[in-house]
Design a protein around this motif. Sequence first.
Motif, PDB file in Angstrom:
ATOM      1  N   ARG A 228       1.656  -9.610  -7.099  1.00 32.42           N
ATOM      2  CA  ARG A 228       1.958  -8.117  -6.934  1.00 32.42           C
ATOM      3  C   ARG A 228       2.366  -7.825  -8.322  1.00 32.42           C
ATOM      4  NH1 ARG A 228       6.240  -6.988  -2.202  1.00 32.42           N
ATOM      5  NH2 ARG A 228       3.971  -7.136  -1.418  1.00 32.42           N
ATOM      6  N   GLN A 229       1.534  -6.597  -8.691  1.00 30.01           N
ATOM      7  CA  GLN A 229       1.865  -6.215 -10.110  1.00 30.01           C
ATOM      8  C   GLN A 229       2.516  -4.837  -9.928  1.00 30.01           C
ATOM      9  OE1 GLN A 229       0.769  -8.149 -12.668  1.00 30.01           O
ATOM     10  NE2 GLN A 229      -0.849  -9.453 -11.989  1.00 30.01           N
ATOM     11  N   TRP A 230       3.179  -4.336 -10.821  1.00 35.97           N
ATOM     12  CA  TRP A 230       3.798  -3.092 -10.910  1.00 35.97           C
ATOM     13  C   TRP A 230       3.343  -2.475 -12.351  1.00 35.97           C
ATOM     14  CZ3 TRP A 230       7.372  -1.079  -7.413  1.00 35.97           C
ATOM     15  CH2 TRP A 230       7.623  -1.758  -6.473  1.00 35.97           C
ATOM     16  N   ARG A 231       2.907  -0.930 -11.854  1.00 34.83           N
ATOM     17  CA  ARG A 231       2.451  -0.134 -13.002  1.00 34.83           C
ATOM     18  C   ARG A 231       2.951   1.205 -12.727  1.00 34.83           C
ATOM     19  NH1 ARG A 231       1.485  -4.631 -14.426  1.00 34.83           N
ATOM     20  NH2 ARG A 231      -0.369  -5.198 -15.543  1.00 34.83           N
ATOM     21  N   ALA A 232       3.286   1.921 -13.682  1.00 32.07           N
ATOM     22  CA  ALA A 232       3.813   3.267 -13.587  1.00 32.07           C
ATOM     23  C   ALA A 232       2.584   4.290 -13.881  1.00 32.07           C
ATOM     24  CB  ALA A 232       4.808   3.846 -14.793  1.00 32.07           C
ATOM     25  N   TYR A 233       2.661   5.353 -12.854  1.00 29.11           N
ATOM     26  CA  TYR A 233       1.473   6.370 -12.884  1.00 29.11           C
ATOM     27  C   TYR A 233       1.886   7.773 -12.811  1.00 29.11           C
ATOM     28  CZ  TYR A 233      -1.788   2.503 -12.655  1.00 29.11           C
ATOM     29  OH  TYR A 233      -2.402   1.110 -12.819  1.00 29.11           O
ATOM     30  N   SER A 234       1.371   8.680 -13.492  1.00 27.82           N
ATOM     31  CA  SER A 234       2.096  10.206 -13.331  1.00 27.82           C
ATOM     32  C   SER A 234       1.532  10.546 -11.801  1.00 27.82           C
ATOM     33  CB  SER A 234       1.578  10.983 -14.355  1.00 27.82           C
ATOM     34  OG  SER A 234       2.033  10.604 -15.617  1.00 27.82           O
ATOM     35  N   LEU A 235       2.377  11.371 -11.449  1.00 24.99           N
ATOM     36  CA  LEU A 235       2.229  11.918 -10.065  1.00 24.99           C
ATOM     37  C   LEU A 235       1.397  13.142 -10.384  1.00 24.99           C
ATOM     38  CD1 LEU A 235       5.556  11.260  -8.779  1.00 24.99           C
ATOM     39  CD2 LEU A 235       3.774  10.822  -7.435  1.00 24.99           C
ATOM     40  N   THR A 236       0.315  13.530  -9.730  1.00 29.72           N
ATOM     41  CA  THR A 236      -0.847  14.565 -10.030  1.00 29.72           C
ATOM     42  C   THR A 236      -0.385  15.435  -8.869  1.00 29.72           C
ATOM     43  OG1 THR A 236      -2.516  13.220  -9.234  1.00 29.72           O
ATOM     44  CG2 THR A 236      -2.181  13.476 -11.610  1.00 29.72           C
ATOM     45  N   SER A 237       0.333  15.508  -7.725  1.00 32.72           N
ATOM     46  CA  SER A 237       0.318  16.330  -6.564  1.00 32.72           C
ATOM     47  C   SER A 237       1.415  17.393  -6.877  1.00 32.72           C
ATOM     48  CB  SER A 237       0.595  15.477  -5.326  1.00 32.72           C
ATOM     49  OG  SER A 237       1.587  14.375  -5.581  1.00 32.72           O
ATOM     50  N   VAL A 238       1.600  18.379  -6.117  1.00 32.57           N
ATOM     51  CA  VAL A 238       2.605  19.440  -6.292  1.00 32.57           C
ATOM     52  C   VAL A 238       3.678  18.506  -5.154  1.00 32.57           C
ATOM     53  CG1 VAL A 238       1.082  21.376  -6.604  1.00 32.57           C
ATOM     54  CG2 VAL A 238       1.648  20.458  -4.247  1.00 32.57           C
ATOM     55  N   PRO A 239       5.014  19.069  -5.522  1.00 38.62           N
ATOM     56  CA  PRO A 239       6.160  18.555  -4.815  1.00 38.62           C
ATOM     57  C   PRO A 239       6.137  19.237  -3.523  1.00 38.62           C
ATOM     58  CG  PRO A 239       6.721  19.115  -7.210  1.00 38.62           C
ATOM     59  CD  PRO A 239       5.353  19.674  -6.821  1.00 38.62           C
ATOM     60  N   ASP A 240       6.710  18.398  -2.527  1.00 38.31           N
ATOM     61  CA  ASP A 240       6.852  18.699  -0.932  1.00 38.31           C
ATOM     62  C   ASP A 240       5.625  19.253  -0.584  1.00 38.31           C
ATOM     63  OD1 ASP A 240       9.623  18.120  -1.230  1.00 38.31           O
ATOM     64  OD2 ASP A 240       9.851  20.138  -2.223  1.00 38.31           O
ATOM     65  N   SER A 241       4.384  18.493  -0.688  1.00 38.00           N
ATOM     66  CA  SER A 241       3.346  19.292  -0.048  1.00 38.00           C
ATOM     67  C   SER A 241       3.359  18.941   1.341  1.00 38.00           C
ATOM     68  CB  SER A 241       2.005  18.281  -0.391  1.00 38.00           C
ATOM     69  OG  SER A 241       2.282  17.145   0.046  1.00 38.00           O
ATOM     70  N   GLN A 242       2.667  20.033   2.319  1.00 34.60           N
ATOM     71  CA  GLN A 242       2.768  20.137   3.617  1.00 34.60           C
ATOM     72  C   GLN A 242       2.562  18.959   4.130  1.00 34.60           C
ATOM     73  OE1 GLN A 242       0.169  23.312   5.074  1.00 34.60           O
ATOM     74  NE2 GLN A 242       1.682  24.981   4.472  1.00 34.60           N
ATOM     75  N   ASP A 243       1.538  18.061   3.970  1.00 37.23           N
ATOM     76  CA  ASP A 243       1.292  16.807   4.590  1.00 37.23           C
ATOM     77  C   ASP A 243       2.278  15.805   4.075  1.00 37.23           C
ATOM     78  OD1 ASP A 243       0.189  16.080   2.130  1.00 37.23           O
ATOM     79  OD2 ASP A 243      -1.890  16.451   2.637  1.00 37.23           O
ATOM     80  N   GLY A 244       3.006  15.942   3.270  1.00 36.34           N
ATOM     81  CA  GLY A 244       4.007  15.002   2.773  1.00 36.34           C
ATOM     82  C   GLY A 244       3.131  13.863   1.841  1.00 36.34           C
ATOM     83  N   ARG A 245       1.955  14.052   1.471  1.00 40.65           N
ATOM     84  CA  ARG A 245       1.544  13.078   0.795  1.00 40.65           C
ATOM     85  C   ARG A 245       1.638  13.370  -0.824  1.00 40.65           C
ATOM     86  NH1 ARG A 245      -4.332  12.937   4.331  1.00 40.65           N
ATOM     87  NH2 ARG A 245      -3.335  11.949   6.125  1.00 40.65           N
ATOM     88  N   ILE A 246       1.578  12.141  -1.587  1.00 34.55           N
ATOM     89  CA  ILE A 246       1.501  12.217  -3.109  1.00 34.55           C
ATOM     90  C   ILE A 246       0.183  11.914  -3.546  1.00 34.55           C
ATOM     91  CG2 ILE A 246       3.972  12.187  -3.132  1.00 34.55           C
ATOM     92  CD1 ILE A 246       3.773   9.098  -3.722  1.00 34.55           C
ATOM     93  N   THR A 247       0.007  12.048  -4.873  1.00 31.35           N
ATOM     94  CA  THR A 247      -1.286  11.472  -5.378  1.00 31.35           C
ATOM     95  C   THR A 247      -1.025  10.960  -6.971  1.00 31.35           C
ATOM     96  OG1 THR A 247      -2.189  13.770  -6.525  1.00 31.35           O
ATOM     97  CG2 THR A 247      -2.749  13.090  -4.214  1.00 31.35           C
ATOM     98  N   VAL A 248      -1.673   9.994  -7.268  1.00 32.55           N
ATOM     99  CA  VAL A 248      -1.468   9.336  -8.692  1.00 32.55           C
ATOM    100  C   VAL A 248      -2.801   9.514  -9.146  1.00 32.55           C
ATOM    101  CG1 VAL A 248       0.463   8.292  -8.387  1.00 32.55           C
ATOM    102  CG2 VAL A 248      -1.645   7.225  -8.186  1.00 32.55           C
ATOM    103  N   THR A 249      -3.071   9.715 -10.358  1.00 39.26           N
ATOM    104  CA  THR A 249      -4.610   9.466 -10.803  1.00 39.26           C
ATOM    105  C   THR A 249      -4.684   8.531 -12.006  1.00 39.26           C
ATOM    106  OG1 THR A 249      -5.166  12.045 -10.215  1.00 39.26           O
ATOM    107  CG2 THR A 249      -6.628  10.937 -11.789  1.00 39.26           C
ATOM    108  N   VAL A 250      -5.657   7.325 -11.649  1.00 39.75           N
ATOM    109  CA  VAL A 250      -5.649   6.329 -12.616  1.00 39.75           C
ATOM    110  C   VAL A 250      -6.700   6.347 -13.378  1.00 39.75           C
ATOM    111  CG1 VAL A 250      -5.503   3.891 -12.455  1.00 39.75           C
ATOM    112  CG2 VAL A 250      -4.315   5.259 -10.735  1.00 39.75           C
ATOM    113  N   LYS A 251      -6.703   6.002 -14.485  1.00 35.33           N
ATOM    114  CA  LYS A 251      -8.132   5.554 -15.346  1.00 35.33           C
ATOM    115  C   LYS A 251      -8.068   4.069 -15.639  1.00 35.33           C
ATOM    116  CE  LYS A 251      -9.922   7.249 -19.633  1.00 35.33           C
ATOM    117  NZ  LYS A 251     -10.782   6.454 -20.338  1.00 35.33           N
ATOM    118  N   ALA A 252      -9.312   3.606 -15.320  1.00 37.72           N
ATOM    119  CA  ALA A 252      -9.401   2.295 -15.415  1.00 37.72           C
ATOM    120  C   ALA A 252      -9.614   1.911 -16.922  1.00 37.72           C
ATOM    121  CB  ALA A 252     -10.775   1.755 -14.578  1.00 37.72           C
ATOM    122  N   ILE A 253      -8.765   1.009 -17.416  1.00 34.66           N
ATOM    123  CA  ILE A 253      -8.874   0.689 -18.915  1.00 34.66           C
ATOM    124  C   ILE A 253      -9.437  -0.931 -18.932  1.00 34.66           C
ATOM    125  CG2 ILE A 253      -6.932   1.866 -19.282  1.00 34.66           C
ATOM    126  CD1 ILE A 253      -5.268  -0.511 -19.444  1.00 34.66           C
TER     127      ILE A 253
END
Length: 363
Positions: free
Chosen positions: A91-116
Amino acid sequence: MTTTVPRRPQKASFRTRLLRLAETVTTPLLPEDYLDLVAPLRSGTALRGRIVAVRPETRDAATVVIQPGRGWRGHLPGQYVRLGVDVDGVRQWRAYSLTSVPDSQDGRITVTVKAIPDGKVSNHLVRRVRPGTIVQLDQAQGDFTLPAAAPERVLFLTAGSGITPVMAMLRAGLADRADVVLVHSAPTRDAVIFGAELRALAESGGLRLVERHTDVEGVLGVDELAALVPDHLDREAWACGPVGMLDAVEGYWSANGLADRLHTERFRPTVISPGEGGTVTFTGSGVTVEADGATPILDAGENAGVLMPSGCRMGICFGCVVPLRQGAVRDLRNGDLTTAVPGDGVLVQTCVSAAAGTCDIEL
């Protein structure tokens, strides 16, 4: 004379008896372990999320759509979330910015990840992870956010994946409340994350977009900002990108006496240089020891008087697993390196891990 009547034992409730029976037939697992399999996002458990989709953004970046569990408390545009991702059994932990708007209708969130390059978690999320995968979540964190009353004029300076927290602000409607200029750097036009969306927003008048394609035009210098954005020092500024860029921007704003008008986001400011052996600090105990590259951290801690959890001492039972807060360790079985910077909280087995440089262990 007082007569004491023994209290009749109360019968356990039907639910309690049912759980006891379940425990006997699921040993060594508990009923909760099976609930985790069928309802991992239920309330009253560790916060998790289920990956719903993975959408490619560029050749080496993707947006991960997550359905968080019921304990998710929401986020502000610009904040980040820490994900716990199981990669090859660790198990690895990493921090990613949230790219979704708050309180979306479907309740989902998104992060956008760039492979390094050599990025164990980022490459896994961009290229290997599949919908249905369960990830661990922390609550949203970070103060790289807009004030409640948005400034009249805003400048964003971003590069690479530094666009991700800014994208959340733009998607939340900032352009309707402020005059926005975005100066963004990426190697090529095709490498601009959210390129099509940003250009469409600019064409509609939602913001002024300045793209810098560094493979062709070279790295953007802070001395070029005056020509690109003449009123840049009159704007409230937010910057997110590589360390070198942020150092230059902070120095420039400070030299102009405007450091309080600049907000920066730094995800991984610490550089880990693995080696052989090193200084091990047990943060909870306040004990620091020098350990060579062949001595298990479990032995080094015990020899220094630290109370260390342990079990089989062979890397089988996982009774010795503790968080590596920062630094590097080497797996004595196969030579694999595990590194962490503050906030990662990577779990390591101390009985089969040795120091590979300076490291902090949470014990």
